[in-house]
Design an enzyme around this catalytic site. Structure first.
Site, mmCIF file in Angstrom:
data_model
loop_
_atom_site.group_PDB
_atom_site.id
_atom_site.type_symbol
_atom_site.label_atom_id
_atom_site.label_comp_id
_atom_site.label_asym_id
_atom_site.label_seq_id
_atom_site.Cartn_x
_atom_site.Cartn_y
_atom_site.Cartn_z
ATOM 1 N N LYS A 100 0.501 -0.876 -0.317
ATOM 2 C CA LYS A 100 0.191 0.074 0.336
ATOM 3 C C LYS A 100 0.988 0.933 0.294
ATOM 4 O O LYS A 100 0.641 2.135 -0.790
ATOM 5 C CB LYS A 100 -0.675 -0.111 0.974
ATOM 6 C CG LYS A 100 -2.160 -1.266 1.386
ATOM 7 C CD LYS A 100 -3.081 -0.823 2.573
ATOM 8 C CE LYS A 100 -1.852 -0.759 3.520
ATOM 9 N NZ LYS A 100 -1.347 -2.266 4.180
ATOM 10 N N ARG A 153 -9.129 0.943 8.668
ATOM 11 C CA ARG A 153 -8.727 -0.964 9.230
ATOM 12 C C ARG A 153 -9.858 -1.522 9.370
ATOM 13 O O ARG A 153 -9.278 -2.873 9.664
ATOM 14 C CB ARG A 153 -7.502 -0.824 9.396
ATOM 15 C CG ARG A 153 -5.976 -0.631 8.864
ATOM 16 C CD ARG A 153 -4.818 -0.418 9.657
ATOM 17 N NE ARG A 153 -3.626 -1.069 8.635
ATOM 18 C CZ ARG A 153 -2.347 -1.152 9.153
ATOM 19 N NH1 ARG A 153 -2.280 -1.464 10.715
ATOM 20 N NH2 ARG A 153 -1.313 -1.032 8.643
ATOM 21 N N ARG A 184 10.942 -7.257 4.413
ATOM 22 C CA ARG A 184 11.178 -6.552 5.272
ATOM 23 C C ARG A 184 12.365 -6.748 6.521
ATOM 24 O O ARG A 184 12.929 -5.624 7.197
ATOM 25 C CB ARG A 184 10.120 -5.268 5.019
ATOM 26 C CG ARG A 184 10.568 -3.713 5.322
ATOM 27 C CD ARG A 184 8.689 -3.214 5.069
ATOM 28 N NE ARG A 184 7.786 -4.037 6.186
ATOM 29 C CZ ARG A 184 6.019 -3.787 6.382
ATOM 30 N NH1 ARG A 184 5.855 -3.048 4.967
ATOM 31 N NH2 ARG A 184 5.275 -4.375 7.261
ATOM 32 N N ARG A 233 11.377 -1.020 12.045
ATOM 33 C CA ARG A 233 9.663 -0.494 11.963
ATOM 34 C C ARG A 233 9.279 -1.323 12.810
ATOM 35 O O ARG A 233 10.086 -2.963 13.417
ATOM 36 C CB ARG A 233 9.024 -1.498 10.844
ATOM 37 C CG ARG A 233 8.630 -0.614 9.502
ATOM 38 C CD ARG A 233 7.704 0.454 9.526
ATOM 39 N NE ARG A 233 6.630 -0.633 9.792
ATOM 40 C CZ ARG A 233 5.410 -0.991 8.786
ATOM 41 N NH1 ARG A 233 6.304 -0.887 7.462
ATOM 42 N NH2 ARG A 233 4.890 -1.421 8.393
ATOM 43 N N ARG A 272 -0.446 -10.469 12.772
ATOM 44 C CA ARG A 272 -1.398 -8.238 12.155
ATOM 45 C C ARG A 272 -2.172 -9.424 11.781
ATOM 46 O O ARG A 272 -2.936 -8.989 10.460
ATOM 47 C CB ARG A 272 -0.015 -7.923 12.066
ATOM 48 C CG ARG A 272 0.882 -7.157 12.406
ATOM 49 C CD ARG A 272 2.654 -6.562 12.074
ATOM 50 N NE ARG A 272 1.763 -5.393 11.346
ATOM 51 C CZ ARG A 272 2.604 -5.204 10.049
ATOM 52 N NH1 ARG A 272 3.720 -5.825 10.044
ATOM 53 N NH2 ARG A 272 2.258 -4.501 9.805
#
Length: 206
Positions: A13, A88, A127, A149, A160
């Site tokens: 996104k 969300r 990531r 992060r 998540r």
């Protein structure tokens, strides 16, 4: 234009929001970036935000709704925006709808980046590994440490994905009923995904 990008963590996104904003002269609004900035402040609010993010849990609706509403009132949003990471949850979507209606505005389109769970896990793991290496690197990349992060740890990835998947289904249904939803295959190359989004935007602008 006023756009929303939906997708599970790792769907891409943020990458697509920035490209859309650049091409169409919109303001990209990332709630994830807003929350990470808040967490870095280390004040009472920031520390509480960090607790949620470290567990892979969603920040309470009232907190994120307040941040988004305040951001949408800033001058650089007047020419349009693309929201990344918000809403969300269905309650958030209804708050956004009510706020825009109070401003005599509406969303123009909602793009859902459809990516398989396996691909999402792979991207999130990659990531996290990349940022861990950056953190351990030499002085030339020491300045990047604060960009690490908080929610890329392997142990929170599954949480998540689980939380967001359940909430995403209600959002998809909500925007589909409003004829705003465009489902985009997010599995391929980011350039191809961007091309597919552009095709959708052509129909929006007709």
């Amino acid at each position: 234009m006023r756009l929303v990008l939906l997708g599970l963590p790792g769907a891409g996104k943020g990458t697509q929001a920035k490209r859309i904003a650049e091409k169409y002269h919109l303001t990209a609004i990332s709630t994830g970036e807003m929350l990470r900035e808040a967490a870095k402040e280390k004040d009472t609010f920031g520390l509480r935000v960090q607790e949620y993010m470290n567990k892979g849990e969603l920040v309470p609706d009232e907190w994120i709704n307040s941040l988004v509403k305040s951001r949408l009132q800033e001058k650089d949003v007047e020419n349009g925006f693309v929201l990344d990471g918000y809403p969300r949850a269905l309650h958030q979507a209804k708050m956004l709808e009510a706020y825009l209606q109070s401003q005599k505005q509406n969303l123009d389109a909602v793009f859902f980046l459809d990516v398989s769970q396996d691909t999402l896990r792979h991207r999130l793991a990659q990531r996290g590994n990349l940022r861990s290496k950056e953190k351990q690197g030499n002085s030339q990349i020491e300045a990047k440490r604060e960009k690490i992060r908080l929610d890329d740890k392997p142990e929170v990835i599954e949480n998540r994905l689980h939380i967001n998947k359940e909430l995403m289904e209600s959002l998809i249904h909500f925007y589909k009923e409003q004829n705003l939803l465009y489902v985009i295959n997010g599995e391929g190359d980011f350039d191809n995904v961007f091309d597919n989004i552009n095709e959708g935007l052509l129909s929006v602008n007709k």
